[in-house]
Design an enzyme around this catalytic site. Structure first.
Site, PDB file in Angstrom:
ATOM      1  N   GLY A  49       0.840  -1.209   0.000  1.00 31.69           N
ATOM      2  CA  GLY A  49       0.000   0.000   0.000  1.00 31.69           C
ATOM      3  C   GLY A  49       0.862   1.240   0.000  1.00 31.69           C
ATOM      4  O   GLY A  49       1.882   1.316   0.699  1.00 31.69           O
ATOM      5  N   GLY A  51      -0.677   4.499   0.107  1.00 32.12           N
ATOM      6  CA  GLY A  51      -1.481   5.653   0.495  1.00 32.12           C
ATOM      7  C   GLY A  51      -0.733   6.454   1.540  1.00 32.12           C
ATOM      8  O   GLY A  51       0.486   6.305   1.720  1.00 32.12           O
ATOM      9  N   LEU A  52      -1.445   7.301   2.254  1.00 29.76           N
ATOM     10  CA  LEU A  52      -0.767   8.119   3.251  1.00 29.76           C
ATOM     11  C   LEU A  52      -0.030   7.246   4.242  1.00 29.76           C
ATOM     12  O   LEU A  52       1.107   7.532   4.622  1.00 29.76           O
ATOM     13  CB  LEU A  52      -1.778   8.998   3.975  1.00 29.76           C
ATOM     14  CG  LEU A  52      -2.296  10.148   3.123  1.00 29.76           C
ATOM     15  CD1 LEU A  52      -3.346  10.930   3.871  1.00 29.76           C
ATOM     16  CD2 LEU A  52      -1.154  11.063   2.713  1.00 29.76           C
ATOM     17  N   GLY A  54       0.948   3.830   3.986  1.00 31.87           N
ATOM     18  CA  GLY A  54       2.018   3.013   3.410  1.00 31.87           C
ATOM     19  C   GLY A  54       3.105   3.842   2.749  1.00 31.87           C
ATOM     20  O   GLY A  54       4.297   3.527   2.855  1.00 31.87           O
ATOM     21  N   HIS A 275     -21.112   8.611   5.230  1.00 32.21           N
ATOM     22  CA  HIS A 275     -20.846  10.045   5.130  1.00 32.21           C
ATOM     23  C   HIS A 275     -22.106  10.773   4.699  1.00 32.21           C
ATOM     24  O   HIS A 275     -22.762  10.385   3.752  1.00 32.21           O
ATOM     25  CB  HIS A 275     -19.731  10.284   4.111  1.00 32.21           C
ATOM     26  CG  HIS A 275     -19.131  11.634   4.216  1.00 32.21           C
ATOM     27  ND1 HIS A 275     -19.808  12.765   3.827  1.00 32.21           N
ATOM     28  CD2 HIS A 275     -17.933  12.047   4.675  1.00 32.21           C
ATOM     29  CE1 HIS A 275     -19.029  13.815   4.041  1.00 32.21           C
ATOM     30  NE2 HIS A 275     -17.891  13.412   4.556  1.00 32.21           N
ATOM     31  N   ARG A 339     -20.706  12.906  11.731  1.00 29.30           N
ATOM     32  CA  ARG A 339     -21.237  12.291  10.519  1.00 29.30           C
ATOM     33  C   ARG A 339     -22.366  11.309  10.748  1.00 29.30           C
ATOM     34  O   ARG A 339     -23.330  11.287   9.997  1.00 29.30           O
ATOM     35  CB  ARG A 339     -20.107  11.537   9.837  1.00 29.30           C
ATOM     36  CG  ARG A 339     -19.080  12.471   9.367  1.00 29.30           C
ATOM     37  CD  ARG A 339     -17.929  11.749   8.776  1.00 29.30           C
ATOM     38  NE  ARG A 339     -17.097  12.779   8.192  1.00 29.30           N
ATOM     39  CZ  ARG A 339     -15.903  12.570   7.698  1.00 29.30           C
ATOM     40  NH1 ARG A 339     -15.388  11.358   7.746  1.00 29.30           N
ATOM     41  NH2 ARG A 339     -15.227  13.551   7.179  1.00 29.30           N
ATOM     42  N   HIS A 410     -18.446   5.382   3.440  1.00 26.70           N
ATOM     43  CA  HIS A 410     -17.301   6.244   3.219  1.00 26.70           C
ATOM     44  C   HIS A 410     -16.022   5.712   3.847  1.00 26.70           C
ATOM     45  O   HIS A 410     -14.933   5.854   3.306  1.00 26.70           O
ATOM     46  CB  HIS A 410     -17.634   7.602   3.830  1.00 26.70           C
ATOM     47  CG  HIS A 410     -16.529   8.585   3.778  1.00 26.70           C
ATOM     48  ND1 HIS A 410     -15.964   8.950   2.588  1.00 26.70           N
ATOM     49  CD2 HIS A 410     -15.892   9.275   4.729  1.00 26.70           C
ATOM     50  CE1 HIS A 410     -15.007   9.835   2.829  1.00 26.70           C
ATOM     51  NE2 HIS A 410     -14.938  10.037   4.116  1.00 26.70           N
ATOM     52  N   GLU A 434      -6.073   3.053   7.425  1.00 25.16           N
ATOM     53  CA  GLU A 434      -7.473   2.630   7.531  1.00 25.16           C
ATOM     54  C   GLU A 434      -7.596   1.115   7.681  1.00 25.16           C
ATOM     55  O   GLU A 434      -8.626   0.614   8.160  1.00 25.16           O
ATOM     56  CB  GLU A 434      -8.253   3.127   6.301  1.00 25.16           C
ATOM     57  CG  GLU A 434      -9.754   3.022   6.470  1.00 25.16           C
ATOM     58  CD  GLU A 434     -10.552   3.619   5.311  1.00 25.16           C
ATOM     59  OE1 GLU A 434     -10.011   4.470   4.582  1.00 25.16           O
ATOM     60  OE2 GLU A 434     -11.722   3.228   5.161  1.00 25.16           O
ATOM     61  N   ARG A 444     -15.405   7.822  13.209  1.00 26.57           N
ATOM     62  CA  ARG A 444     -14.235   8.667  13.001  1.00 26.57           C
ATOM     63  C   ARG A 444     -14.662  10.106  12.761  1.00 26.57           C
ATOM     64  O   ARG A 444     -15.590  10.365  12.008  1.00 26.57           O
ATOM     65  CB  ARG A 444     -13.449   8.176  11.783  1.00 26.57           C
ATOM     66  CG  ARG A 444     -12.314   9.099  11.418  1.00 26.57           C
ATOM     67  CD  ARG A 444     -11.476   8.563  10.299  1.00 26.57           C
ATOM     68  NE  ARG A 444     -12.125   8.575   9.008  1.00 26.57           N
ATOM     69  CZ  ARG A 444     -12.303   9.662   8.264  1.00 26.57           C
ATOM     70  NH1 ARG A 444     -11.911  10.837   8.686  1.00 26.57           N
ATOM     71  NH2 ARG A 444     -12.898   9.582   7.085  1.00 26.57           N
TER      72      ARG A 444
HETATM   73  C1  LIG Z   1     -13.702  10.681  -1.008  1.00 27.75           C
HETATM   74  C2  LIG Z   1     -12.990  10.613   0.307  1.00 27.75           C
HETATM   75  C3  LIG Z   1     -12.657  11.779   0.980  1.00 27.75           C
HETATM   76  C4  LIG Z   1     -11.987  11.730   2.198  1.00 27.75           C
HETATM   77  N1  LIG Z   1     -11.681  12.890   2.830  1.00 27.75           N
HETATM   78  C5  LIG Z   1     -10.984  12.850   3.991  1.00 27.75           C
HETATM   79  C6  LIG Z   1     -10.589  14.044   4.645  1.00 27.75           C
HETATM   80  O1  LIG Z   1     -10.862  15.142   4.184  1.00 27.75           O
HETATM   81  N2  LIG Z   1      -9.879  13.952   5.780  1.00 27.75           N
HETATM   82  C7  LIG Z   1      -9.543  12.747   6.322  1.00 27.75           C
HETATM   83  O2  LIG Z   1      -8.879  12.731   7.341  1.00 27.75           O
HETATM   84  N3  LIG Z   1      -9.898  11.588   5.711  1.00 27.75           N
HETATM   85  C8  LIG Z   1     -10.612  11.618   4.568  1.00 27.75           C
HETATM   86  N4  LIG Z   1     -10.973  10.438   3.960  1.00 27.75           N
HETATM   87  C9  LIG Z   1     -10.508   9.163   4.486  1.00 27.75           C
HETATM   88  C10 LIG Z   1      -9.055   8.947   4.097  1.00 27.75           C
HETATM   89  O3  LIG Z   1      -8.824   9.452   2.808  1.00 27.75           O
HETATM   90  C11 LIG Z   1      -8.646   7.481   4.089  1.00 27.75           C
HETATM   91  O4  LIG Z   1      -9.087   6.861   5.235  1.00 27.75           O
HETATM   92  C12 LIG Z   1      -7.140   7.365   4.043  1.00 27.75           C
HETATM   93  O5  LIG Z   1      -6.618   8.126   3.006  1.00 27.75           O
HETATM   94  C13 LIG Z   1      -6.710   5.939   3.911  1.00 27.75           C
HETATM   95  O6  LIG Z   1      -5.317   5.904   3.723  1.00 27.75           O
HETATM   96  P1  LIG Z   1      -4.521   4.548   3.714  1.00 27.75           P
HETATM   97  O7  LIG Z   1      -3.119   4.917   3.496  1.00 27.75           O
HETATM   98  O8  LIG Z   1      -4.867   3.770   4.912  1.00 27.75           O
HETATM   99  O9  LIG Z   1      -5.093   3.732   2.472  1.00 27.75           O
HETATM  100  P2  LIG Z   1      -5.277   4.090   0.918  1.00 27.75           P
HETATM  101  O10 LIG Z   1      -4.935   5.473   0.600  1.00 27.75           O
HETATM  102  O11 LIG Z   1      -6.630   3.588   0.547  1.00 27.75           O
HETATM  103  O12 LIG Z   1      -4.193   3.237   0.204  1.00 27.75           O
HETATM  104  C14 LIG Z   1      -4.303   1.860   0.038  1.00 27.75           C
HETATM  105  C15 LIG Z   1      -3.109   1.381  -0.712  1.00 27.75           C
HETATM  106  O13 LIG Z   1      -3.079  -0.029  -0.655  1.00 27.75           O
HETATM  107  C16 LIG Z   1      -2.894  -0.569  -1.930  1.00 27.75           C
HETATM  108  N5  LIG Z   1      -3.578  -1.862  -1.940  1.00 27.75           N
HETATM  109  C17 LIG Z   1      -4.824  -2.160  -1.501  1.00 27.75           C
HETATM  110  N6  LIG Z   1      -5.063  -3.462  -1.625  1.00 27.75           N
HETATM  111  C18 LIG Z   1      -3.952  -4.004  -2.142  1.00 27.75           C
HETATM  112  C19 LIG Z   1      -3.577  -5.325  -2.492  1.00 27.75           C
HETATM  113  N7  LIG Z   1      -4.399  -6.356  -2.298  1.00 27.75           N
HETATM  114  N8  LIG Z   1      -2.348  -5.511  -3.023  1.00 27.75           N
HETATM  115  C20 LIG Z   1      -1.492  -4.472  -3.209  1.00 27.75           C
HETATM  116  N9  LIG Z   1      -1.791  -3.217  -2.867  1.00 27.75           N
HETATM  117  C21 LIG Z   1      -3.005  -2.999  -2.348  1.00 27.75           C
HETATM  118  C22 LIG Z   1      -3.431   0.429  -2.892  1.00 27.75           C
HETATM  119  O14 LIG Z   1      -2.787   0.280  -4.132  1.00 27.75           O
HETATM  120  C23 LIG Z   1      -3.054   1.724  -2.190  1.00 27.75           C
HETATM  121  O15 LIG Z   1      -1.741   2.065  -2.532  1.00 27.75           O
HETATM  122  C24 LIG Z   1     -11.661  10.486   2.752  1.00 27.75           C
HETATM  123  C25 LIG Z   1     -12.007   9.321   2.078  1.00 27.75           C
HETATM  124  C26 LIG Z   1     -12.700   9.371   0.883  1.00 27.75           C
HETATM  125  C27 LIG Z   1     -13.133   8.100   0.246  1.00 27.75           C
END
Ligand SMILES: Cc1cc2nc3c(=O)[nH]c(=O)nc-3n(C[C@H](O)[C@H](O)[C@H](O)COP(=O)(O)OP(=O)(O)OC[C@H]3O[C@@H](n4cnc5c(N)ncnc54)[C@H](O)[C@@H]3O)c2cc1C
Ligand code: SF4
Ligand code: FES
EC number: 1.3.5.1
Lengths: 643, 246
Positions: A49, A51-52, A54, A275, A339, A410, A434, A444
């Site tokens: 992962g 995202g923020l 990983g 949401h 929410r 959401h 997450e 949350r």
């Molecule tokens: C539309 C929207 C708006 C939001 N706005 C806000 C906000 O304003 N403020 C706030 O605090 N939060 C907000 N959130 C929530 C927040 O964005 C997420 O909870 C957070 O970004 C999740 O980050 P993460 O790094 O945990 O996962 P993610 O960013 O979801 O990253 C997941 C990563 O895992 C990888 N991955 C997943 N499964 C696999 C697999 N099987 N094999 C290999 N790679 C995989 C993906 O490629 C990706 O790189 C929002 C969410 C949404 C949907």
């Protein structure tokens, strides 16, 4: 038939030090064993992962000198779903001098989570929040600023102070690009090896420890194994179990579900956040729902007609025939209630027949007053891109007519159980962002997910992984039989999916499952609805395995195969979610059991019986529930009230 | 409405590829372009055909994963819109719509409409960052940033890395993408120490990947879903010339 389950031994976090809460993280950091720099180079950490959570973790581990392997399913780490976060990120900087503090952010988060989160974790999150903003600014994240050149903030649902930092409506994008750029810097430096378009399909557990993963190269179809000394899952939330959600299309539960089946307990799967401000569904073909940042609730006013069945256009409904129901019911917080409360209130007015738009599934979010008060320009500056996005999707202009919004799935507060070190019940398997269950309890607060993801990735995990890896001498060799078994399991599942050759697509099953979850395990849950779901899910799953049609072959790019694999895992997760929701007969946060409400229709907790984290262990005979009792030493448990 | 689609089909980079015609019926004007393709793909799967491969993820115009050349225009004729945010209400009943992948040598086709854009990541690797290890940052208010600079940096930073600019450019140049990052970081005080080396390294990487040079045709900004302006490129060139002169 309802899944049978049993109660096992209680579970406990043993890593959080005791002592005053404000000293615990310092104490833990001091206690944590260190790995000497020469050894770090020999230790491999897999981070799944980007995202923020990983992305920041992989970059930081690379900076520290570990050998990092990073994976994502998209074509670039920059596209992780965090990119879509709009509204902002909380931090207890108290730059405004409006009475904010680490303690207040801690307090708000525990209360907002409806007293179902661990105090030690939440306190640390609030502490670290201030470092995140420093880090992001230093990386060049272009947060909104005031004329004096200092950072601007706004207030967000569930808080009475202004502590949300933002970058117009693209805060997630800007924070993720900061982490992504740090990650790319480490890739260039050779500390991180990046594997894009790779999907993790299995964890390799050997000698009782997580020692690697099995992935499918989505371009060639090849099944690969990758070994490591520790594995970090940062794979995001599982909201797509509902098919329609605000998540990106590829978001899935596969990574954490496979880990669950390999021994990682799954905590509070039923805690889902709905949401309140999303664009309503427009038709059968709908593939996802789009969020309108809840920052809009700072200036937009939510209303429906007072009369049921009032089908006049909004402009034709005079002021005194409108019901600004959030302001009416919750005068203290008004449109800024948390929410879950805002979502349920919207559902209630729609259930009463006062909803607007197609199918009566919508409420107005009106900016007329804000435009009159602040001027169109000021509103455009703040929300321009959101208004544009709305217009693009609906064809309606929100400067002229109120937006229509409706709640949508959401975020998932549930996830793999982790201790204070963010380690799951499988040694060496860490879970961040997450994907874990840690900090938000049953609900949350807005702008807290970005904070948690970055706290985990930049600041917490790099310390705690080090403590684990300091003992790596005793890990021993990986048993090749364990590796082969994991690879074979992946191979078999793919072959099985391809061989059914039935008459329904994976998407059609996913849609049906999602609809079922929304109806029976959505905003409102009852004993009856959950039992129905638990009866229907296994039937649907069986039909899936007998009648799904997955075209093509395992080799090469096969997006239909990818989707089918994810849907298969969603079935199993859906069942556990319903079971968890059924067993928790109280209402709390995002989990609303219709049987448990007070005379005003508000969620009624049952602290005597349910002040625990429900950690589910997977077993072939059915799930085993392990309870982690929650103790509140600092924040007194009270019934939440936002009136 | 009913549409005739002419879609580029190519089974891997070694296949020569061809246009294939499909008829789609009952398209709703409220559908997004990708939802229209979903409906086609569901049908193709059930008919035993190979569904059309295309990249997408967020479907809200921010991840930069989607991208197709629609009727000859990258992301379609609607301005400042990604493919996923394009809705069918902009098409006429009975129309023929051609759909092709990004075409540029540094973006080889993986399958059908899916291309390999990893060259963009390598441009960022060359210098599209500020070197600041986690935990080493000073207080966020230690360095105020004039609001105008912060806003301009933000505007450049909104680039989603989709690659439409490259697809639209007659020279296949990645200048707009590269310049957006150089502008974002170069406008901030935090970005100054590495400003010169950044421009040099990123421009050289861009050339090494085989992207063409910029001749100011402006096709890139015209299709850019985020409206990154052409003057970013002037800024990049200025930064680059400064280092080259050193
Ligand atoms: C539309 C929207 C708006 C939001 N706005 C806000 C906000 O304003 N403020 C706030 O605090 N939060 C907000 N959130 C929530 C927040 O964005 C997420 O909870 C957070 O970004 C999740 O980050 P993460 O790094 O945990 O996962 P993610 O960013 O979801 O990253 C997941 C990563 O895992 C990888 N991955 C997943 N499964 C696999 C697999 N099987 N094999 C290999 N790679 C995989 C993906 O490629 C990706 O790189 C929002 C969410 C949404 C949907
Ligand atoms: S500059 Fe515009 S067109 Fe080019 S990659 Fe960035 S967002 Fe896409
Ligand atoms: S799918 Fe994310 S920008 Fe189009």
């Amino acid at each position: 038939m309802t899944l049978s389950w049993t109660v096992g031994e209680p579970i406990k976090d043993t890593k959080a030090p005791s002592g005053p809460i404000e000293e615990r993280w310092d104490t833990r950091r001091f206690q944590a064993k260190l790995v000497n720099p020469a050894n770090k180079r020999k230790l491999t950490v897999i981070v799944v992962g980007t995202g923020l959570a990983g992305g920041s973790a992989a970059a930081t581990l690379g900076e520290l000198g570990y050998k990092v392997k990073s994976f994502c399913y998209q074509d670039s780490p920059r596209r992780a779903h965090s990119i879509a976060a709009q509204g902002g990120i909380n931090a207890a900087k108290n730059y405004r001098g409006d009475g904010d503090s680490v303690y207040r952010l801690f307090y708000d988060t525990v209360k907002g989570g409806d007293f179902r989160a661990r105090e030690s974790n939440v306190y640390r999150l609030a502490q670290v929040s201030v470092n995140i903003i420093d880090q992001a600014v230093a990386q060049g994240v272009p947060f909104a600023r005031e004329y004096g050149g200092l950072l601007d903030t706004r207030s967000f649902g569930g808080a009475q102070v202004s502590r949300t930092f933002y970058a117009r409506g693209q805060t997630g994008q800007q924070l993720l690009l900061g982490a992504y750029q740090a990650l790319e810097r480490q890739i260039a430096a050779g500390t991180v090896e990046m594997h894009t378009r790779h999907e993790m399909l299995e964890v390799i557990v050997s000698g009782g420890r997580a020692r690697g993963i099995v992935v499918r190269d989505l371009v060639t179809g090849e099944i690969e194994k990758h070994l490591a000394d520790a594995v970090v899952l940062a794979t995001g939330g599982y909201g797509n179990v509902f098919f329609l959600s605000t998540n990106a299309k590829g978001c899935n539960t596969t990574a954490i579900w496979r880990a669950h089946q390999k021994g990682a307990m799954f905590a509070n799967p039923c805690y889902t956040q709905i949401h309140p401000t999303c664009i309503p569904v427009s038709g059968e073909y709908q593939s996802k729902l789009t969020l309108m940042s809840e920052s809009l609730r700072n200036d937009g006013r939510v209303w429906v007609p007072q009369r049921t069945g009032d089908d006049r256009t909004p402009a034709d409904i005079p002021e005194d025939e409108r019901d600004y129901y959030l302001e009416r019911i919750y005068p203290a917080f008004g449109n800024l209630v948390p929410r879950d409360i805002a979502s349920r209130a919207a559902k209630n007015v729609c259930d009463e027949g006062r909803g607007v738009g197609p199918g009566g599934l919508g409420v107005y979010l009106d900016f007329a007053d804000a435009i009159a008060r602040l001027g169109r320009d000021a509103v455009e500056k703040k929300y321009g891109n959101l208004f544009e996005m709305y217009e693009r999707i609906t064809g309606e202009n929100p400067y002229e007519t109120p937006m229509r919004i409706y709640p949508a799935v959401h975020y998932t507060m549930g996830g793999l159980w982790v201790d204070y070190d963010l380690q799951s019940t499988v040694p060496g398997l860490f879970v961040i962002g997450e994907a874990n269950f840690s900090d938000h309890g049953a609900n949350r607060l807005g702008a807290s997910a970005l904070m948690q993801g970055l706290a985990d990735g930049y600041f917490v995990l790099p310390t705690t992984v080090g403590d684990y890896l300091a003992g790596s001498k005793t890990f021993g060799d990986v048993d090749q039989a364990d590796v082969a078994a994991a690879e074979a399991a992946v191979q078999q599942k793919i072959e099985r999916l391809l061989s059914v050759d039935g008459t329904r697509t994976a998407d059609s099953f996913h849609r049906e499952l999602g609809r079922l979850m929304w109806d029976y395990c959505g905003m409102e849950r009852t004993d009856e609805s959950l039992r129905k779901a638990l009866e229907r899910i296994p039937e649907l799953r069986e039909e899936f395995w007998n009648n799904v049609k997955v075209p093509g072959e395992g080799e090469g790019l096969n997006q239909a195969l990818e989707r089918a694999g994810r849907v298969a895992d969603f079935f199993d997760l859906a069942e556990l979610m319903c079971l968890d929701a059924l067993h928790r007969t109280e209402s709390c946060g995002g989990h609303f059991r219709a049987e448990s409400q007070d005379e005003d229709g508000e969620a009624l907790r049952d602290d005597e019986h349910f002040a625990y984290v429900a950690a589910w262990e997977w077993s072939p005979e059915g799930p085993v529930l392990h309870k982690e009792e929650l103790e509140y030493e600092y924040v007194k448990m009270t019934q939440r009230s936002y009136k | 409405m009913n549409l005739t689609l002419k879609i580029w089909r190519q089974n891997g980079s070694s296949d020569r590829g061809r246009m294939v015609t499909y008829e789609v019926q009952d398209v709703s004007p409220d559908m997004s372009f990708l939802e229209m393709l979903d409906v086609l793909n569901e049908r193709l799967i059930l008919e035993g055909d190979d569904p059309v491969a295309f990249d997408h993820d967020c479907r809200e115009g921010i991840c930069g994963m989607c991208g197709m050349v629609i009727n000859g225009v990258a992301h379609g004729e609607q301005r400042a819109t990604t493919t996923c945010q394009l809705h069918m209400r902009h098409f006429e009943d009975g129309a023929t719509v051609t759909i092709e992948p990004w075409r540029a040598a540094p973006f080889p086709v993986v399958k059908d409409l899916v291309v390999d854009r990893s060259a963009f990541d390598r441009i960022i690797q060359a210098g599209g960052f500020i070197s600041v290890p986690a935990g080493s940052a000073p207080d966020a208010h230690a360095v105020p940033v004039p609001k105008d600079d912060a806003d301009a940096a933000f505007d450049a930073a909104t680039c989603i890395g989709c690659g439409a600019c490259v697809a639209a450019c007659p020279n296949g140049s990645a200048s707009l993408f590269t310049a957006a990052k150089i502008t974002h970081l170069g406008l901030l005080p935090q970005g100054q120490p590495e400003r010169a080396s950044r421009a040099k390294a990123m421009v050289e990487q861009m050339d090494a990947e085989g992207f063409g040079g910029c001749t100011n045709t402006g096709e890139c900004t015209a299709v850019c879903p985020k409206g990154i302006p052409l003057d970013a490129i002037a800024r990049m060139n200025a930064d680059y010339i400064k280092t080259a002169a050193k």
